[in-house]
Design a protein around this motif. Structure first.
Motif, PDB file in Angstrom:
ATOM      1  N   LEU A 164       0.684  -1.176  -0.052  1.00 53.99           N
ATOM      2  CA  LEU A 164       0.143   0.045  -0.083  1.00 53.99           C
ATOM      3  C   LEU A 164       0.780   1.437  -0.058  1.00 53.99           C
ATOM      4  O   LEU A 164       0.245   2.255  -0.392  1.00 53.99           O
ATOM      5  CB  LEU A 164      -0.846  -0.190   1.079  1.00 53.99           C
ATOM      6  N   LYS A 165       2.090   1.166   0.139  1.00 56.90           N
ATOM      7  CA  LYS A 165       3.042   2.379   0.219  1.00 56.90           C
ATOM      8  C   LYS A 165       4.312   2.146  -0.599  1.00 56.90           C
ATOM      9  O   LYS A 165       5.053   3.217  -0.997  1.00 56.90           O
ATOM     10  CB  LYS A 165       3.694   2.687   1.676  1.00 56.90           C
ATOM     11  N   GLY A 166       4.551   1.016  -0.970  1.00 55.79           N
ATOM     12  CA  GLY A 166       5.581   0.622  -1.896  1.00 55.79           C
ATOM     13  C   GLY A 166       6.952   0.631  -1.393  1.00 55.79           C
ATOM     14  O   GLY A 166       7.909   1.038  -2.088  1.00 55.79           O
ATOM     15  N   GLU A 167       7.037   0.426  -0.064  1.00 63.07           N
ATOM     16  CA  GLU A 167       8.198   0.475   0.652  1.00 63.07           C
ATOM     17  C   GLU A 167       8.093  -0.441   1.676  1.00 63.07           C
ATOM     18  O   GLU A 167       6.915  -0.763   2.505  1.00 63.07           O
ATOM     19  CB  GLU A 167       8.640   1.858   0.956  1.00 63.07           C
ATOM     20  N   TYR A 168       9.334  -1.096   2.023  1.00 62.44           N
ATOM     21  CA  TYR A 168       9.327  -1.776   3.556  1.00 62.44           C
ATOM     22  C   TYR A 168       9.422  -0.792   4.540  1.00 62.44           C
ATOM     23  O   TYR A 168      10.144   0.190   4.465  1.00 62.44           O
ATOM     24  CB  TYR A 168      10.485  -2.939   3.709  1.00 62.44           C
TER      25      TYR A 168
ATOM     26  N   LEU B 187      -5.710   1.029  10.879  1.00 63.40           N
ATOM     27  CA  LEU B 187      -5.560   0.566   9.420  1.00 63.40           C
ATOM     28  C   LEU B 187      -6.095   1.640   8.456  1.00 63.40           C
ATOM     29  O   LEU B 187      -5.556   2.245   7.765  1.00 63.40           O
ATOM     30  CB  LEU B 187      -5.625  -0.629   9.023  1.00 63.40           C
ATOM     31  N   ASP B 188      -7.368   2.138   8.875  1.00 60.80           N
ATOM     32  CA  ASP B 188      -8.172   3.057   8.075  1.00 60.80           C
ATOM     33  C   ASP B 188      -7.371   4.473   8.185  1.00 60.80           C
ATOM     34  O   ASP B 188      -7.536   5.263   7.168  1.00 60.80           O
ATOM     35  CB  ASP B 188      -9.656   3.187   8.488  1.00 60.80           C
ATOM     36  N   ARG B 189      -6.890   4.846   9.418  1.00 58.73           N
ATOM     37  CA  ARG B 189      -6.161   6.024   9.407  1.00 58.73           C
ATOM     38  C   ARG B 189      -4.865   6.077   8.994  1.00 58.73           C
ATOM     39  O   ARG B 189      -4.401   7.193   8.182  1.00 58.73           O
ATOM     40  CB  ARG B 189      -5.970   6.099  11.157  1.00 58.73           C
ATOM     41  N   GLU B 190      -4.129   4.796   8.858  1.00 61.51           N
ATOM     42  CA  GLU B 190      -2.795   4.775   8.437  1.00 61.51           C
ATOM     43  C   GLU B 190      -2.609   4.689   7.051  1.00 61.51           C
ATOM     44  O   GLU B 190      -1.489   5.165   6.634  1.00 61.51           O
ATOM     45  CB  GLU B 190      -1.881   3.696   9.167  1.00 61.51           C
TER      46      GLU B 190
ATOM     47  N   VAL C  57      -3.538   5.664   3.182  1.00 59.72           N
ATOM     48  CA  VAL C  57      -4.357   6.490   2.371  1.00 59.72           C
ATOM     49  C   VAL C  57      -5.093   5.563   1.279  1.00 59.72           C
ATOM     50  O   VAL C  57      -6.030   5.847   0.844  1.00 59.72           O
ATOM     51  CB  VAL C  57      -3.387   7.673   1.590  1.00 59.72           C
ATOM     52  N   ARG C  58      -4.282   4.405   0.727  1.00 55.16           N
ATOM     53  CA  ARG C  58      -4.484   3.532  -0.280  1.00 55.16           C
ATOM     54  C   ARG C  58      -5.439   2.441  -0.047  1.00 55.16           C
ATOM     55  O   ARG C  58      -5.525   1.470  -0.501  1.00 55.16           O
ATOM     56  CB  ARG C  58      -3.566   3.321  -1.231  1.00 55.16           C
ATOM     57  N   LEU C  59      -5.623   2.490   1.321  1.00 51.70           N
ATOM     58  CA  LEU C  59      -6.674   1.085   1.870  1.00 51.70           C
ATOM     59  C   LEU C  59      -7.836   0.827   1.004  1.00 51.70           C
ATOM     60  O   LEU C  59      -8.759   1.599   1.033  1.00 51.70           O
ATOM     61  CB  LEU C  59      -6.861   1.430   3.512  1.00 51.70           C
ATOM     62  N   PRO C  60      -7.890  -0.101   0.364  1.00 58.35           N
ATOM     63  CA  PRO C  60      -9.014  -0.655  -0.416  1.00 58.35           C
ATOM     64  C   PRO C  60     -10.193  -1.168   0.361  1.00 58.35           C
ATOM     65  O   PRO C  60     -10.106  -1.430   1.810  1.00 58.35           O
ATOM     66  CB  PRO C  60      -8.432  -1.815  -1.183  1.00 58.35           C
ATOM     67  N   PRO C  61     -11.181  -1.644  -0.053  1.00 52.20           N
ATOM     68  CA  PRO C  61     -12.221  -2.094   0.659  1.00 52.20           C
ATOM     69  C   PRO C  61     -11.640  -3.354   1.306  1.00 52.20           C
ATOM     70  O   PRO C  61     -10.729  -3.986   1.033  1.00 52.20           O
ATOM     71  CB  PRO C  61     -13.443  -2.217  -0.312  1.00 52.20           C
ATOM     72  N   LEU C  62     -12.271  -3.697   2.674  1.00 50.37           N
ATOM     73  CA  LEU C  62     -11.735  -4.818   3.469  1.00 50.37           C
ATOM     74  C   LEU C  62     -12.891  -5.902   3.564  1.00 50.37           C
ATOM     75  O   LEU C  62     -13.850  -5.649   3.525  1.00 50.37           O
ATOM     76  CB  LEU C  62     -11.500  -4.238   4.978  1.00 50.37           C
ATOM     77  N   TYR C  63     -12.208  -7.028   3.577  1.00 49.87           N
ATOM     78  CA  TYR C  63     -13.098  -8.118   4.135  1.00 49.87           C
ATOM     79  C   TYR C  63     -12.524  -8.916   5.222  1.00 49.87           C
ATOM     80  O   TYR C  63     -11.064  -9.080   5.315  1.00 49.87           O
ATOM     81  CB  TYR C  63     -13.146  -9.354   2.848  1.00 49.87           C
ATOM     82  N   ILE C  64     -13.126  -9.439   6.315  1.00 43.84           N
ATOM     83  CA  ILE C  64     -12.577 -10.198   7.160  1.00 43.84           C
ATOM     84  C   ILE C  64     -12.572 -11.577   6.663  1.00 43.84           C
ATOM     85  O   ILE C  64     -13.791 -12.217   6.530  1.00 43.84           O
ATOM     86  CB  ILE C  64     -13.435 -10.067   8.510  1.00 43.84           C
ATOM     87  N   THR C  65     -11.535 -12.013   6.147  1.00 44.65           N
ATOM     88  CA  THR C  65     -11.331 -13.238   5.411  1.00 44.65           C
ATOM     89  C   THR C  65     -11.495 -14.646   6.450  1.00 44.65           C
ATOM     90  O   THR C  65     -11.394 -15.557   6.122  1.00 44.65           O
ATOM     91  CB  THR C  65     -10.523 -13.215   4.503  1.00 44.65           C
ATOM     92  N   GLU C  66     -10.789 -14.270   7.609  1.00 43.88           N
ATOM     93  CA  GLU C  66     -10.803 -15.311   8.848  1.00 43.88           C
ATOM     94  C   GLU C  66     -11.107 -14.744   9.950  1.00 43.88           C
ATOM     95  O   GLU C  66     -10.402 -13.831  10.373  1.00 43.88           O
ATOM     96  CB  GLU C  66      -9.506 -16.193   8.711  1.00 43.88           C
TER      97      GLU C  66
ATOM     98  N   GLY D  84     -16.678   4.465  10.187  1.00 43.51           N
ATOM     99  CA  GLY D  84     -16.288   4.725   8.941  1.00 43.51           C
ATOM    100  C   GLY D  84     -15.458   3.701   8.188  1.00 43.51           C
ATOM    101  O   GLY D  84     -15.074   4.025   7.089  1.00 43.51           O
ATOM    102  N   VAL D  85     -15.072   2.593   8.788  1.00 44.12           N
ATOM    103  CA  VAL D  85     -14.262   1.540   8.392  1.00 44.12           C
ATOM    104  C   VAL D  85     -15.054   1.067   6.988  1.00 44.12           C
ATOM    105  O   VAL D  85     -16.244   0.370   7.221  1.00 44.12           O
ATOM    106  CB  VAL D  85     -13.456   0.704   9.145  1.00 44.12           C
ATOM    107  N   ASP D  86     -14.549   0.678   5.798  1.00 45.18           N
ATOM    108  CA  ASP D  86     -15.113  -0.028   4.697  1.00 45.18           C
ATOM    109  C   ASP D  86     -14.975  -1.431   4.567  1.00 45.18           C
ATOM    110  O   ASP D  86     -14.085  -1.803   4.046  1.00 45.18           O
ATOM    111  CB  ASP D  86     -14.645   0.645   3.426  1.00 45.18           C
ATOM    112  N   VAL D  87     -15.885  -1.980   5.395  1.00 42.08           N
ATOM    113  CA  VAL D  87     -15.691  -3.732   5.489  1.00 42.08           C
ATOM    114  C   VAL D  87     -16.894  -4.295   4.838  1.00 42.08           C
ATOM    115  O   VAL D  87     -18.100  -3.746   4.959  1.00 42.08           O
ATOM    116  CB  VAL D  87     -15.878  -4.172   7.089  1.00 42.08           C
TER     117      VAL D  87
END
Length: 460
Positions: free
Chosen positions: A272-276, A353-356, A358-367, A404-407
């Motif tokens: 999401l940021k292109g760096e370690y 994560l939503d705050r940190e 900027v490019r956070l896509p929609p989320l799924y709780i996958t487990e 406001g988190v997009d789950v």
């Protein structure tokens, strides 16, 4: 006298009234993975995987158990899909066994591929959407013999595999979402860093290099997946956990920061940021992976969604400069994995994560789920702790969504009791109890409550 009526079956697990999780477009599901349930380890020309080799190595898996039979899902898939239909889930998250669908030369194994075609067709017949994971840890052993994820070429072999499967399965039931990797943190660290998982190697330098190649493979696979399945969503799944300081000292707060860098940012920052994250190399001095120009551009290619696997939190204290130590409190609720039950951690993490990013896509709780000592009594399994666990985590997710988190969806882990990796068959995560001697399936009370809630939502 308490005249409060007892909760209905659905109320044992359901989200709070008014929760955004109750919307009809919110996806509820359950998940599994290939090695943990399929069995049929030598059927239809399936190749050896790193987990077959790991299980055959004395001392690696509890009681020497293996996934050779597991839940025999390869032969009992119709029964298992009928259970999904009985639950009323919107979607089923499962993985493809890479060793089952390609030979050593990279050619398709049509008998293995046909199994997944039947599976997708069966889901379509039952009106259940497919969330398909390409890699849930079962690397073909012949690739590990050439250094596995330490070999940069494995990232390209993974892209070839993604291309093959997304072409081969097109038109055989709709795949709603493709996932490249499940939990690259586990593949890299547990497999190459501390040796708890296959292939059982132990070096932080190897873990860092394996992670880079896993993420590179993810990025390399995306163009083929998008070309072959343009209507599907495409993403990746990370296992995440919040870190909390054991005290309000600067040293303990830094230990919690280091944990979240190691556990979460190691995967999410490159995507999401292109760096370690620079602080990772404070913790692992001198372990930076070998990279080539353009690698980070490939890794950070846009994704349609991010899957998050959440189970617990970590409590940290400083063990000296740039180090951390886990703190185990004895007076808290735990699962049989010895993981603390801490639902608030899900809300805290989602909002952080939503705050940190900027490019956070929609989320799924996958487990999300828990292991417990589930036993059949009078033909039933009343898994009280799991019912409460699900309900409290649904509530935590609901609070994050309110803020406001997009789950977009939530998958309970897991559909079935299964092979729990290095713990063998001792730890039971399933909504459905499996008798591994007879392969009889019994829906636990949590599953019945989940089904009732989903019926109520559909009717409403």
């Amino acid at each position: 006298m308490d005249l409060t009526p007892p909760p209905t079956l659905a109320e044992l697990v359901s989200p709070p009234a008014g929760s955004a999780m109750r919307r009809r477009d919110f996806i509820f599901g359950a998940g599994t993975s290939s090695y943990q349930i399929e069995g049929a380890a030598r059927a239809d020309s399936r190749l050896e995987s790193i987990w077959d080799r790991f299980c055959a190595t004395p001392g690696k898996v509890l009681r020497g158990e293996t996934g050779a039979v597991a839940c025999d899902h390869y032969h009992r898939w119709r029964e298992d899909l009928d259970i999904l239909a009985r639950l009323g889930v919107d979607a089923y998250r499962f993985s493809i066994a890479w060793p089952r669908v390609m030979d050593e030369a990279g050619r398709p194994n049509h008998r293995g591929i046909d199994f997944y075609k039947r599976l997708l067709g069966g889901l379509a017949e039952r009106g259940i959407r497919a969330f398909v994971t390409l890699y849930h840890w079962d690397l073909p052993q012949h690739l590990q013999d050439r250094d596995g994820w330490l070999n940069r070429g494995t990232a390209w072999r993974f892209a070839d595999y993604a291309d093959l499967m997304s072409r081969a399965l097109a038109g055989h039931g709709d795949v709603a979402a493709w996932t490249t990797h499940n939990e690259p943190w586990c593949s890299a660290y547990l497999g190459y860093g501390d040796g708890h998982h296959a292939p059982g190697l132990k070096s932080p330098r190897w873990a860092a290099q394996a992670m880079h190649h896993l993420l590179l493979g993810h990025g390399l696979a995306l163009p083929a997946l998008r070309a072959n399945a343009p209507r599907a969503q495409h993403g990746i799944v990370a296992n995440v956990a919040p870190g909390y300081a054991d005290s309000d000292t600067a040293a303990d707060r830094d230990a919690a920061h280091l944990f979240e860098t190691f556990q979460n940012r190691w995967v999410l920052d490159p995507l999401l940021k292109g760096e370690y994250p620079a602080d990772l190399w404070r913790y692992w001095k001198g372990c930076e992976p070998a990279m080539q120009p353009g690698d980070m551009d490939i890794i950070q290619r846009p994704i349609d969604y991010l899957g998050l696997n959440f189970y617990s939190r970590a409590l940290l204290r400083s063990a000296g400069p740039d180090t951390m130590a886990w703190v185990r409190r004895p007076d808290v609720e735990r699962t049989t994995m010895d993981w603390e039950v801490y639902p608030q951690g899900m809300q805290d993490l989602l909002e952080a994560l939503d705050r940190e990013y900027v490019r956070l896509p929609p989320l799924y709780i996958t487990e999300n789920g828990m292991s417990s000592h589930d036993a059949i009594s009078r033909g039933e399994v009343d898994d009280v702790q799991r019912q409460a666990y699900i309900k409290r985590h649904f509530a935590a997710c609901s609070r994050a969504m309110e803020n406001g988190v997009d789950v977009r969806g939530y998958f309970i882990w897991s559909l079935l009791d299964n092979f729990e990796w290095a713990f063998g068959y001792e730890r039971r995560f399933g909504l459905v109890h499996v008798d591994f001697d007879t392969q009889k399936r019994t829906l636990k009370r949590s599953a019945l409550a989940y089904a009732d809630f989903l019926r109520e939502r559909a009717a409403g």
